[in-house]
Write a protein that holds these residues in place. Structure first.
Motif, PDB file in Angstrom:
ATOM      1  N   VAL A   1       5.479   3.211 -10.255  1.00  0.00           N
ATOM      2  CA  VAL A   1       5.693   1.770 -10.408  1.00  0.00           C
ATOM      3  C   VAL A   1       4.639   1.082  -9.542  1.00  0.00           C
ATOM      4  CG1 VAL A   1       7.261  -0.177 -10.135  1.00  0.00           C
ATOM      5  CG2 VAL A   1       8.177   2.082 -10.738  1.00  0.00           C
ATOM      6  N   PRO A   2       3.789   0.231 -10.139  1.00  0.00           N
ATOM      7  CA  PRO A   2       2.683  -0.363  -9.383  1.00  0.00           C
ATOM      8  C   PRO A   2       3.137  -1.428  -8.389  1.00  0.00           C
ATOM      9  CG  PRO A   2       2.739  -1.237 -11.612  1.00  0.00           C
ATOM     10  CD  PRO A   2       3.799  -0.192 -11.548  1.00  0.00           C
ATOM     11  N   GLY A   3       2.271  -1.674  -7.420  1.00  0.00           N
ATOM     12  CA  GLY A   3       2.536  -2.723  -6.444  1.00  0.00           C
ATOM     13  C   GLY A   3       1.956  -2.341  -5.103  1.00  0.00           C
ATOM     14  N   ARG A   4       1.972  -3.287  -4.196  1.00  0.00           N
ATOM     15  CA  ARG A   4       1.525  -3.019  -2.821  1.00  0.00           C
ATOM     16  C   ARG A   4       2.648  -3.392  -1.878  1.00  0.00           C
ATOM     17  NH1 ARG A   4      -4.620  -5.017  -2.178  1.00  0.00           N
ATOM     18  NH2 ARG A   4      -5.393  -4.179  -4.149  1.00  0.00           N
ATOM     19  N   THR A   5       2.858  -2.567  -0.892  1.00  0.00           N
ATOM     20  CA  THR A   5       3.962  -2.849   0.011  1.00  0.00           C
ATOM     21  C   THR A   5       3.802  -2.085   1.313  1.00  0.00           C
ATOM     22  OG1 THR A   5       6.379  -3.059   0.082  1.00  0.00           O
ATOM     23  CG2 THR A   5       5.503  -1.019  -0.843  1.00  0.00           C
ATOM     24  N   ARG A   6       4.736  -2.293   2.218  1.00  0.00           N
ATOM     25  CA  ARG A   6       4.690  -1.651   3.537  1.00  0.00           C
ATOM     26  C   ARG A   6       6.098  -1.572   4.094  1.00  0.00           C
ATOM     27  NH1 ARG A   6       2.180  -6.720   3.442  1.00  0.00           N
ATOM     28  NH2 ARG A   6       3.452  -8.314   4.419  1.00  0.00           N
ATOM     29  N   GLY A   7       6.281  -0.679   5.041  1.00  0.00           N
ATOM     30  CA  GLY A   7       7.609  -0.571   5.644  1.00  0.00           C
ATOM     31  C   GLY A   7       7.658   0.595   6.607  1.00  0.00           C
TER      32      GLY A   7
END
Ligand SMILES: NC(=O)CC[C@H](N)C(=O)O
Length: 367
Positions: free
Chosen positions: A27-33
């Motif tokens: 599933v595409p996208g950019r994120t952080r955590g």
């Protein structure tokens, strides 16, 4: 069923330890955590909808996730909470669900290696970039913007109910449940036992609670650092000794912190469905469901440690007979995981001292 719009793409995970791991984008996208792992081998729907995973990236150590489908009746809240999901292999059905929710997902990477790194180096920040043209630099940019868990100072606002909601039970006990990101199964476990549950926002004040005249004040599970829940801690200070108190997970941490104890961050926490817990009074060990990164380091003078984790001796249960307090660090409501400790809810209602709360057999509810 295979859906052709799910184009495979590139994916990069930039870890705080400097490594960039390549994966298959689902599933595409950019994120952080905060990168954490769970060892639970079932219960992916419950885990992915557990609000306590807010601002985290959830890695499943079990290699195949999704093999019995996705059913909304198993959800613990109304959305997916981790910022991204990582597994050796996700089924199409899980990918479709995560795509609908807009939550990036990656697979086809060595999750054994990832889990080993987290165990050795602790939970770490991660930046993720998934898409057709993404580069390792994109993932590193995400990592550079990633905050530590304790820096999410108002994380409760992201997961709490905004208005008072009541779930009617057919018994006599009234519970005020402070929703710091409560799992639905906590409400269900109380209502099934006859309690009427008023779910309150995490920043409810003393007047809000007094207006409900509860028999029990119950602090829920939830994401982030317990020390950031100032309003909830004040409620506990205010009502301790006046109204019986209960708490689960974050709830235990907040209760301890409010009553003179201290909390601390663990290296990589406990996340799974087979954490052994010993009751210090009976000597009995039960398997429990857990999802936490902080722990009660010192319960203070007013609370006793009643249960401990067999693996590392951390506090799993606290109580005060004088103040009528019982809390659990683990998840007695299960979902996912074993039902061995459902009796906690009977104990909470018994503590309320209202009529009609006989101890129920600890059996699995039929689906
Ligand atoms: N499940 C929970 O309530 C988690 C509690 C807390 N956020 C922790 O990580 O320790």
């Amino acid at each position: 069923m295979f859906r052709s719009f799910l184009v495979m793409s590139d994916a990069y995970l930039a870890l705080e330890d400097g490594r960039v791991v390549e994966a298959r984008g689902r599933v595409p996208g950019r994120t952080r955590g905060e990168l954490v792992f769970t060892t639970a081998y079932t219960g992916y729907e419950e885990s992915l909808t557990d609000p306590s995973y807010e601002e985290q990236v959830l890695t499943f150590s079990y290699p195949l996730i999704g093999n019995y489908g996705v059913r909304a009746e198993r959800f613990e809240s109304d959305r997916v909470h981790p910022r991204a999901a990582v597994a050796r292999e996700f089924t199409e059905e899980v990918v479709e669900w995560l795509a609908d929710e807009g939550v990036p997902a990656v697979d086809h990477l060595d999750t054994r290696d990832l889990v080993t790194s987290i165990r050795e180096e602790g939970a770490m920040k991660v930046g993720i970039a998934v898409g057709e043209d993404v580069t390792p630099e994109d993932a590193k940019e995400e990592l550079a913007q990633c905050k530590g868990m304790s820096d999410h100072v108002d994380i409760g606002a992201q997961v709490t109910t905004t208005e008072l909601t009541t779930f009617e039970g057919d018994g006599d006990t009234t519970v005020a449940l402070v929703d710091c990101g409560a799992k639905g199964s906590i409400v269900d476990s109380l209502v099934e036992r006859g309690a009427t549950v008023h779910v309150l926002p995490y920043d409810a004040d003393a007047e809000d609670v007094t207006a409900l005249d509860p028999d029990v004040l119950f602090i829920s599970n939830g994401p982030g650092d317990p020390e950031n829940y100032t309003a909830t801690r004040e409620l506990v200070e205010e009502f301790a000794g006046e109204v019986p108190l209960a708490g689960i997970c974050l709830g235990q941490q907040i209760v301890a912190s409010a009553l003179g104890g201290t909390t601390e961050k663990m290296a990589f926490g406990h996340r799974g469905v087979n954490q052994p817990v010993r009751d210090l009074q009976t000597g009995k060990v039960v398997m429990t469901t857990q999802n936490h990164g902080y722990t009660v380091a010192d319960p203070g003078d007013q609370l006793d440690v009643t249960q401990v984790n067999v693996n590392d001796d951390t506090a799993e249960g606290l109580a005060s007979e004088e103040l009528s307090v019982i809390t659990r660090q683990y998840h007695p409501e299960a979902h996912p995981g074993p039902h061995d400790s459902l009796g906690f809810f009977d104990d909470v209602l018994a503590m309320a001292g209202t009529e009609g709360n006989e101890r129920k057999p600890q059996v699995a509810p039929s689906d």
